[in-house]
Write a protein that holds these residues in place. Sequence first.
Motif, PDB file in Angstrom:
ATOM      1  N   THR A  34      35.815  35.484  40.455  1.00  0.00           N
ATOM      2  CA  THR A  34      34.723  36.445  40.321  1.00  0.00           C
ATOM      3  C   THR A  34      33.395  35.686  40.319  1.00  0.00           C
TER       4      THR A  34
ATOM      5  N   ARG B 293      34.482  39.398  43.933  1.00  0.00           N
ATOM      6  CA  ARG B 293      35.694  38.582  43.865  1.00  0.00           C
ATOM      7  C   ARG B 293      36.004  38.072  45.257  1.00  0.00           C
TER       8      ARG B 293
ATOM      9  N   ASP C 196      35.467  42.825  49.128  1.00  0.00           N
ATOM     10  CA  ASP C 196      35.405  42.537  47.696  1.00  0.00           C
ATOM     11  C   ASP C 196      36.798  42.709  47.122  1.00  0.00           C
TER      12      ASP C 196
ATOM     13  N   ALA D 106      37.755  42.746  44.254  1.00  0.00           N
ATOM     14  CA  ALA D 106      37.772  43.301  42.896  1.00  0.00           C
ATOM     15  C   ALA D 106      38.659  44.532  42.814  1.00  0.00           C
TER      16      ALA D 106
ATOM     17  N   ASP E  70      42.289  43.436  42.775  1.00  0.00           N
ATOM     18  CA  ASP E  70      42.646  42.586  41.634  1.00  0.00           C
ATOM     19  C   ASP E  70      42.099  43.131  40.313  1.00  0.00           C
TER      20      ASP E  70
ATOM     21  N   GLU F 195      41.441  41.099  36.845  1.00  0.00           N
ATOM     22  CA  GLU F 195      40.082  40.697  36.552  1.00  0.00           C
ATOM     23  C   GLU F 195      39.739  40.843  35.077  1.00  0.00           C
TER      24      GLU F 195
ATOM     25  N   THR G 270      33.660  35.304  34.376  1.00  0.00           N
ATOM     26  CA  THR G 270      32.834  35.324  35.572  1.00  0.00           C
ATOM     27  C   THR G 270      32.432  33.917  35.921  1.00  0.00           C
TER      28      THR G 270
END
Length: 583
Positions: free
Chosen positions: A417, A450, A556, A558, A561, A565, A570
């Motif tokens: 991330t 991400r 992305d 994100a 995942d 996450e 971060t």
Amino acid sequence: MFQSIPWLAAASIASGIVSVGFIGYLWPYRDRLGGRFFIATIGCEALWALAYGVALFVFDPTLRYAFEVPIWLAINFIGVFFLAFALEYTGRSELLRSKAMGAVVGLQILHTVVVVTNPIHGIAWTNYRIEPVFGLATVTYAHQPWLFVNAAGFIAMIGVASFLLADTVFSYGPLYRTQAAAIAISPIFPGLPFLLWLAEVGATPPLNLTPLLFPIHLAFDMYAFFSRDMFEMVPAARRIADRGAIDSLGTAVVIVDAGERIIEHNDEATRVLGLPAGTALGGRLAEHAPDIDPAASGGTVTRTVDGTERTYAVTTAALETAGGTAVGNTVVLQDITAERRREQRLAVLNRVLRHNLRNDLNVVQGYLDIAIGRVDDADLRGMLETAERKTAGVVELGEKARTIESAMGGEAGSVATVAVEPLLEDIRDDLLAETDAEIGIEVPAELSVRTDASVFAVVLENLIGNGVVHNDADTPVVTVRTVEADPGHVGFEIEDDGPGVPAHELDVLDATEETALEHGSGLGLWIVKWGVASLGGTVDFEVSEAGTTVRLTLPDAADADATREAGEGTATPGTSAPERDNP
């Protein structure tokens, strides 16, 4: 009531006429896979029905017996033709020319000869006599063992053919399911009355009602033909394609069952693994390749093939039923010899360029600096300074190669991330430490992506750095902002007020063949292109009199995942000086 109506004969003759009509519809498809044998099957049914229907009007014993010949000829060869149809229709045409199929045809010819000559020897039946039923010339006779053997062969062939068609139903899913199922089921309807007649079950044993059930059988066949494009979509194409795909891969493929016994392999596997031709099936894979685990994917093996040592990457895949039961594994050996040799050559060249050449050029730079400080002649000093700049450019080119290797040479999928704003601020600070510029950052403070952190950083460093370095303004202006993108993606726009990226350098990126990189001017763009491609994104350049606008779109991770996450922090990757292109 039935005594005045020859319903059995009329129905049998009508059944034969329908069969002949169906043959007329089928005739244009006689050259399709299975077409000729299917027509022959229907032809035998027509012969049986018509001969039986006419025979019911014949009361002369000798002439009545003569009608038994076409009836039993049709019975004996319906199975042969239906089996041949099933073999060709399902992609097993090679069996039609096998010795086993030849033996089947020979046996049916023998059965037919026995029926024709039965009055002489009585092997098939005895006590043949006419016993009228419903006013028709029905016959009865004592069935002998040979007749049961004959009928058993007929039933066995119908059963095998139906099994092959049913196997297609279960093996190939919905594509051929309906027509194959219809054809596989259709023999049941005439088959049951034939078995009842053979076993002499019923109130009137002399009656053989099989021809009367042919219309139901034909109804299923007609459904397959007219509604399901029976000869337009044949399972043989799928079976042949499956086999042909494996054979034409050029890659060794071995399929093993749950006991790791070889159940299929292509010719390339025979060559690579040294499998004995024609006898490897049924043997254990470990006997020929003890260093290959069918259940473990990954790794490499080395084999000497045609006198040359070659390296193969091993990939395996589990074979499972629809219910999830493991039944075996597929093993694929991909020849990576050329790739390994190329990697080795590149590694050696990279070492020479990065280490040996860089060290030597650093020495050259040092001596040039010393020489510049000791020379009073302006012209000579100018030449030395030019040499020093060119040497520095070559060193920087080597550093760019190092950046490519370090950022994109690792394992794919190292996702983290990345907080975008801190990353851009680090890049801006590094650039402003070396040059006067205005670098605007217009991204949400909370924006995170991400992605592969190191590659993402290298791409942004080069895009922003090139916008500063390739700018003849006293104070270059570069702005980075977010823009709208498709769901699951993030978009960026990098805008500068420079003269624009030369068209020929952008053309190089789209070329399908390699182009020489002059003075390293194209290497920064290559870093961007390779980096964006490795991230699964896209990059577009728009050049105008106002400068260059680069639109960058990245997936992305994100969304995919999100569950992972929550437990991760971060990350802000460390940045280095941007890899700038020399003018």
